[in-house]
Design an enzyme around this catalytic site. Structure first.
Site, PDB file in Angstrom:
ATOM      1  N   LYS A 489       0.890  -1.307  -0.038  1.00 44.85           N
ATOM      2  CA  LYS A 489      -0.204  -0.021   0.135  1.00 44.85           C
ATOM      3  C   LYS A 489       0.810   1.047  -0.277  1.00 44.85           C
ATOM      4  O   LYS A 489       1.786   1.629   0.228  1.00 44.85           O
ATOM      5  CB  LYS A 489      -0.937   0.158   1.216  1.00 44.85           C
ATOM      6  CG  LYS A 489      -0.028  -0.262   2.415  1.00 44.85           C
ATOM      7  CD  LYS A 489      -0.904  -0.094   3.955  1.00 44.85           C
ATOM      8  CE  LYS A 489      -0.046  -0.603   5.210  1.00 44.85           C
ATOM      9  NZ  LYS A 489      -0.762  -0.950   6.045  1.00 44.85           N
ATOM     10  N   ARG A 587     -11.093  -0.356  13.804  1.00 41.91           N
ATOM     11  CA  ARG A 587     -11.010   0.764  12.698  1.00 41.91           C
ATOM     12  C   ARG A 587     -11.695  -0.644  11.304  1.00 41.91           C
ATOM     13  O   ARG A 587     -12.804  -0.890  12.325  1.00 41.91           O
ATOM     14  CB  ARG A 587      -9.506   0.365  11.636  1.00 41.91           C
ATOM     15  CG  ARG A 587      -9.027   0.810  10.490  1.00 41.91           C
ATOM     16  CD  ARG A 587      -7.521   1.020  10.197  1.00 41.91           C
ATOM     17  NE  ARG A 587      -7.370   0.336  10.258  1.00 41.91           N
ATOM     18  CZ  ARG A 587      -5.936   0.096   9.610  1.00 41.91           C
ATOM     19  NH1 ARG A 587      -4.762   0.763   9.468  1.00 41.91           N
ATOM     20  NH2 ARG A 587      -5.418  -0.920   9.126  1.00 41.91           N
ATOM     21  N   TYR A 713      14.880  31.784   5.872  1.00 41.75           N
ATOM     22  CA  TYR A 713      14.068  31.915   5.961  1.00 41.75           C
ATOM     23  C   TYR A 713      13.083  32.647   7.160  1.00 41.75           C
ATOM     24  O   TYR A 713      13.735  31.650   8.591  1.00 41.75           O
ATOM     25  CB  TYR A 713      12.676  31.889   5.690  1.00 41.75           C
ATOM     26  CG  TYR A 713      11.507  31.431   4.302  1.00 41.75           C
ATOM     27  CD1 TYR A 713      11.808  32.751   3.314  1.00 41.75           C
ATOM     28  CD2 TYR A 713      12.162  30.677   3.625  1.00 41.75           C
ATOM     29  CE1 TYR A 713      11.870  32.750   2.270  1.00 41.75           C
ATOM     30  CE2 TYR A 713      11.682  30.174   2.271  1.00 41.75           C
ATOM     31  CZ  TYR A 713      11.292  31.531   1.402  1.00 41.75           C
ATOM     32  OH  TYR A 713      11.470  31.772   0.191  1.00 41.75           O
ATOM     33  N   MET A 762      10.553  25.105   0.684  1.00 39.24           N
ATOM     34  CA  MET A 762      10.220  24.358  -0.171  1.00 39.24           C
ATOM     35  C   MET A 762      11.120  23.707  -0.407  1.00 39.24           C
ATOM     36  O   MET A 762      10.473  22.388  -0.678  1.00 39.24           O
ATOM     37  CB  MET A 762       9.534  24.962  -0.789  1.00 39.24           C
ATOM     38  CG  MET A 762       8.029  24.468  -1.322  1.00 39.24           C
ATOM     39  SD  MET A 762       6.716  25.599  -2.826  1.00 39.24           S
ATOM     40  CE  MET A 762       6.256  26.617  -1.465  1.00 39.24           C
TER      41      MET A 762
HETATM   42  C1  LIG Z   1      -0.055  -1.946   7.030  1.00 45.41           C
HETATM   43  C2  LIG Z   1      -0.657  -3.547   7.204  1.00 45.41           C
HETATM   44  C3  LIG Z   1      -0.177  -4.837   7.532  1.00 45.41           C
HETATM   45  C4  LIG Z   1       1.680  -4.520   7.302  1.00 45.41           C
HETATM   46  O1  LIG Z   1       1.648  -3.552   8.575  1.00 45.41           O
HETATM   47  P1  LIG Z   1       3.111  -3.729   9.183  1.00 45.41           P
HETATM   48  O2  LIG Z   1       3.351  -2.731  10.625  1.00 45.41           O
HETATM   49  O3  LIG Z   1       4.326  -2.845   8.360  1.00 45.41           O
HETATM   50  O4  LIG Z   1       4.254  -4.592   8.719  1.00 45.41           O
HETATM   51  C5  LIG Z   1      -0.976  -5.648   7.554  1.00 45.41           C
HETATM   52  N1  LIG Z   1      -1.853  -5.889   7.932  1.00 45.41           N
HETATM   53  C6  LIG Z   1      -2.670  -4.386   7.246  1.00 45.41           C
HETATM   54  C7  LIG Z   1      -4.133  -4.950   7.141  1.00 45.41           C
HETATM   55  C8  LIG Z   1      -1.775  -3.530   7.267  1.00 45.41           C
HETATM   56  O5  LIG Z   1      -2.581  -3.008   6.847  1.00 45.41           O
END
Ligand SMILES: *Cc1c(COP(=O)(O)O)cnc(C)c1O
Length: 818
Positions: A489, A587, A713, A762
């Site tokens: 992701k 979640r 700045y 920036m």
């Molecule tokens: C991101 C995620 C993982 C991986 O987690 P890490 O801590 O990066 O190993 C596993 N399962 C789900 C559902 C996630 O969203």
């Protein structure tokens, strides 16, 4: 070489079907293979890969000789192929290597140690090649598999063998020793790699030293007292020659002068000698000492030693992949001097070319030190090129030009790199994948420079070998049969969606996880074939998900019903789904009291198949939450039981993320989900993980400032006594967090950390380099080995995840692979 029948005898296997012909190459992985004549395929088995699954694919590619496990049933359709069955295919490969080695009565030097094996091996080969015909390990082939493949390359021309031996756990060295049968030994040094497999550094050293059991003479570094003590007590009868700064070292380094290129003074047999090196970094000096020592041992004069070490070339161990002009993809591989590495690179080119239907171009220079005569080498190269579907071949060098007749008429030849550089603008590279492979002397970096998209500023380098290493470090913790899912992701944790997924697919992971459907679609379009779970599927993307075979996480009744309706409407096939349970993360996911209802509904949805049931841990990496985590795990197991009782088919269960894999190994169930661990971040300080990403920039300008001057700045930065600052082309818009301003953050320049001075702008920022010899154009590391993303996250009171995913998309990603 050997007939197939002879090989069956050598390895004591059962010849279940014979095939005509000779074997001259041993392979265990056909993905990067070029040409298959004379290839013998060993179906090797490890915890997570089984070569038997690829026997048919190897046959399709044209391989006709196989060594397989006794229990393997040879598919009937594989006609006219030879099969030898053995109880252990790896042992058989090693036995064949050992047998081959024993045919040669010549000096063989075996190199081991924690670091520097490959460089010392390559440099010794470079330094001695004028006097010997050397057969050496290709690249860093030093494992249980790599070593037999290396010694297999010895032939009647060989006068000296130089082989590396590397181990990661007890018991391995003895087998390597039997294969190499060294007559001379060389121990580079003892470091911390693979320490966890051994109870103490002494144990690890003892294992390594087994390599030298039957050698007459061992070369080693004298400066490490532990090594000296243990080597001399283990082998009181042997002869030793040592190097180092220790006054008792046989080759005693007593002086080092010079800033860039170093001038060394050393003592050997009571005489003083001076050598000029073509480099000056500390690691290269460590590695050149054994080379000088071996040359003295072989009786070469100081003049010859000096001549040969001035010719030493840095060893480029990895292929570098860059964006080129006109949509081209450049693969720069300056490791030019053996045929195996050419084959590997061609395989890589083919793979890269296949994506997006790119044309494949190879630019190759004359090859040195291949151990083959030109008459044999270049016709073979020509054949490889034809076999691998190279669309355009460009040869550079006088020797290649001489053999032009063996190549195709359309292939181009240039006498020198300069001649090619001149012709480059007239060549029409559009969208090609271009492999650039030149011996150092040809200085092909000039070609790369011309073809590169732009001489870039800030880049994020991603080391795909380190990624693979980290994957395997985690895999070693898994019970046999447990699958791995990698989360890619957020643009692969900021490191690139497709490239990371592609590298992981190559490593044969089982599943990918993405956050949104778009990411899955992008992966499919780039040719990723692995199953993909979409963690956050949106109703409007369901059509697309079915079209691209993306499997949804089902986390609520709303999503379940909507997906079911879509499946009923759009397809007649059974569709896999992944049920997410909320066990405390709060979640996405079904709550405990919804599970019974969920079961009732699922039973009425025969079009959906529960492929897996999973949950996510809220605090797996922190001991303070261990009680809570155990509660989550227990609840998960209980809910799975309810679902299992309700369904009349099995499904996978998975719950562990990276931290969970390290800290709750008893809950691996059927699969684990890896994320941050792939990038080298560990909840338990795992020492074998490597850092994968390096954010690099360079100095745009150096500026002297007076006492009391303010920087940037808001005039927040000052250099109290006056001094020197460096301006860097990286700012908060690139993802450099502005809270690192004014000395909070530090960057690595040359050999030290220096503070950021003033507010980060920036697109730019300034660092304080007062008193340091830093020049415009010098490289600056924002994060990498030091500072690490973990250190940076600590300074910012955040987590490494945020550091990685904040790097803006405008920062170019560059990928490395050995
Ligand atoms: C991101 C995620 C993982 C991986 O987690 P890490 O801590 O990066 O190993 C596993 N399962 C789900 C559902 C996630 O969203």
């Amino acid at each position: 070489m050997y007939t197939f029948k002879e090989i069956a005898e050598v390895i004591g296997g059962d010849l279940v079907s014979d095939a005509d012909g000779n074997v001259d190459r041993l392979v265990f992985d056909t993905r990067l293979l070029v040409g298959t004549s004379g290839c013998l395929f060993f179906a090797l088995k490890s915890d997570h890969k089984d070569g038997h699954r690829y026997v048919s694919a190897a046959y399709e590619k044209g391989i006709r000789f196989f060594v397989v496990h006794t229990d393997f049933e040879v598919p009937l359709k594989l006609k006219n192929a030879g099969f030898i069955k053995v109880p252990d295919t790896l042992k058989a490969l090693q036995e064949l290597g050992r047998f081959h080695r024993l045919k040669f009565q010549l000096p063989v030097l075996a190199i081991t140690g924690s670091n520097g094996k490959t460089i010392v091996k390559e440099w010794l080969s470079q330094a001695l090649s004028f006097a010997e015909k050397i057969t050496r390990s290709p690249r860093s082939y030093n494992s249980q598999i790599g070593v037999p493949l290396s010694v297999w390359q010895m032939d009647a021309h060989t006068t000296l063998g130089i082989f590396e031996a590397g181990i990661s756990q007890p018991g391995e060295m003895e087998r390597l020793r039997e294969i190499i049968q060294p007559t001379l030994g060389l121990f580079t040094n003892l470091g911390s790699a693979h320490q966890q497999q051994f109870s103490s550094p002494e144990m690890k050293l003892a294992e390594k030293l087994r390599l030298f059991r039957h050698v007459d003479l061992v070369f080693y570094g004298r400066d490490d007292a532990l090594v000296h003590e243990q080597i001399t007590t283990t082998y009181p009868q042997k002869e030793f020659l040592t190097w180092g700064r220790h006054p008792e070292a046989d080759l005693n380094l007593i002086g080092e002068e010079g800033n860039g290129e170093k001038h060394l003074t050393m003592k050997w047999k009571g005489e003083l000698y001076h050598f000029d090196l073509p480099f000056g970094d500390a690691i290269s000096i460590e590695n050149v000492l054994p080379v000088i020592l071996v040359m003295f041992f072989k009786g070469f004069s100081a003049e010859v030693v000096q001549r040969q070490i001035s010719l030493l070339q840095p060893v480029a161990m990895r292929m570098e992949q860059k964006e080129g002009v006109h949509g081209t993809l450049l693969i720069n591989d300056s490791y030019n001097s053996d045929i195996t590495s050419l084959e590997t690179a061609l395989g890589f080119l083919e793979q890269q070319g296949r994506k997006n239907g790119r044309l494949r171009t190879l630019i190759l220079s004359d090859m040195f030190q291949t151990g083959l005569e030109a008459d044999a080498l270049y016709p073979h190269v020509a054949q490889l090129i034809r076999g691998k579907g190279i669309d355009r071949f460009i040869g550079v060098g006088e020797v290649l030009q001489k053999y032009a007749g063996h190549f195709r008429e359309s292939d181009l030849f240039f006498k020198t790199t300069e001649a090619l550089l001149e012709a480059l603008p007239t060549m029409n590279f559009r969208n090609d994948a271009i492999l650039i492979k030149g011996a150092r002397a040809f200085r092909f970096e000039r070609i790369v420079g011309k073809l590169e998209l732009k001489q870039h500023s800030t880049v994020l380098e991603i080391d795909l070998d380190a990624l693979a290493n980290n994957l395997n470090v985690f895999r070693r913790r898994l019970n046999p049969g447990v699958k791995t899912l990698a989360m890619v992701k957020a643009f692969g944790y900021g490191s690139g969606l497709f490239e990371i997924a592609g590298a992981l697919q190559h490593q044969k992971i089982d599943y990918l996880g993405v956050a949104f459907a778009d990411e899955g679609v992008e992966l499919r379009q780039a040719g990723i074939a692995l199953p993909i779970i979409v963690m956050n599927p949106e109703v409007k993307s369901f059509g697309q998900m079915l079209e691209y075979q993306l499997e949804p996480e089902i986390y609520s009744f709303r999503i379940l019903e909507a997906y079911h309706r879509m499946v009923q409407k759009e397809t007649n096939e059974l569709q896999p789904i992944h049920v997410k349970l909320d066990t405390g993360m709060h979640r996405l996911g079904f709550m405990d009291d919804e599970v019974t209802d969920l079961m009732d509904r699922l039973k009425a949805m025969p079009e959906l198949k529960v492929q897996s049931v999973f949950s996510h841990l809220a605090g797996s990496d922190e001991a303070q939450h261990d009680g809570f985590t155990h509660g989550q795990l227990v609840q998960f197991e209980a809910a799975c039981k309810v679902i299992r009782d309700g369904l009349d088919y099995p499904f996978m269960r998975h719950v562990l993320n990276s931290g969970g894999i390290e800290r709750f190994p008893e809950y691996q169930f059927d699969m684990v989900r890896l994320g941050i661990g792939l990038y080298g971040v560990s909840a338990v300080g795992e020492p074998d993980l490597k850092h994968v990403t390096t954010l690099k920039t360079y100095v745009s300008q150096i500026k002297q400032v007076k006492a009391g001057a303010t920087i940037g700045y808001g005039r927040r930065g000052t250099v109290q006594e006056g001094g020197q600052i460096a301006v860097l082309p990286i700012g908060y818009a690139d993802g450099l967090n502005r809270r690192l301003s004014n000395g909070v953050g530090q960057m690595w320049v040359g050999d030290r950390l220096v503070p950021i001075v003033g507010n980060i702008c920036m697109d730019m920022c300034m660092i304080d380099v007062t008193g340091l010899s830093v020049a415009e154009g010098d490289e600056v590391i924002v994060f990498g080995e030091v500072p690490s993303i973990v250190a940076l996250a600590d300074q910012l009171d955040t987590i490494p995840y945020e550091i990685l995913t904040s790097i803006s998309r405008r920062v170019k990603r560059i990928y490395f692979k050995e």
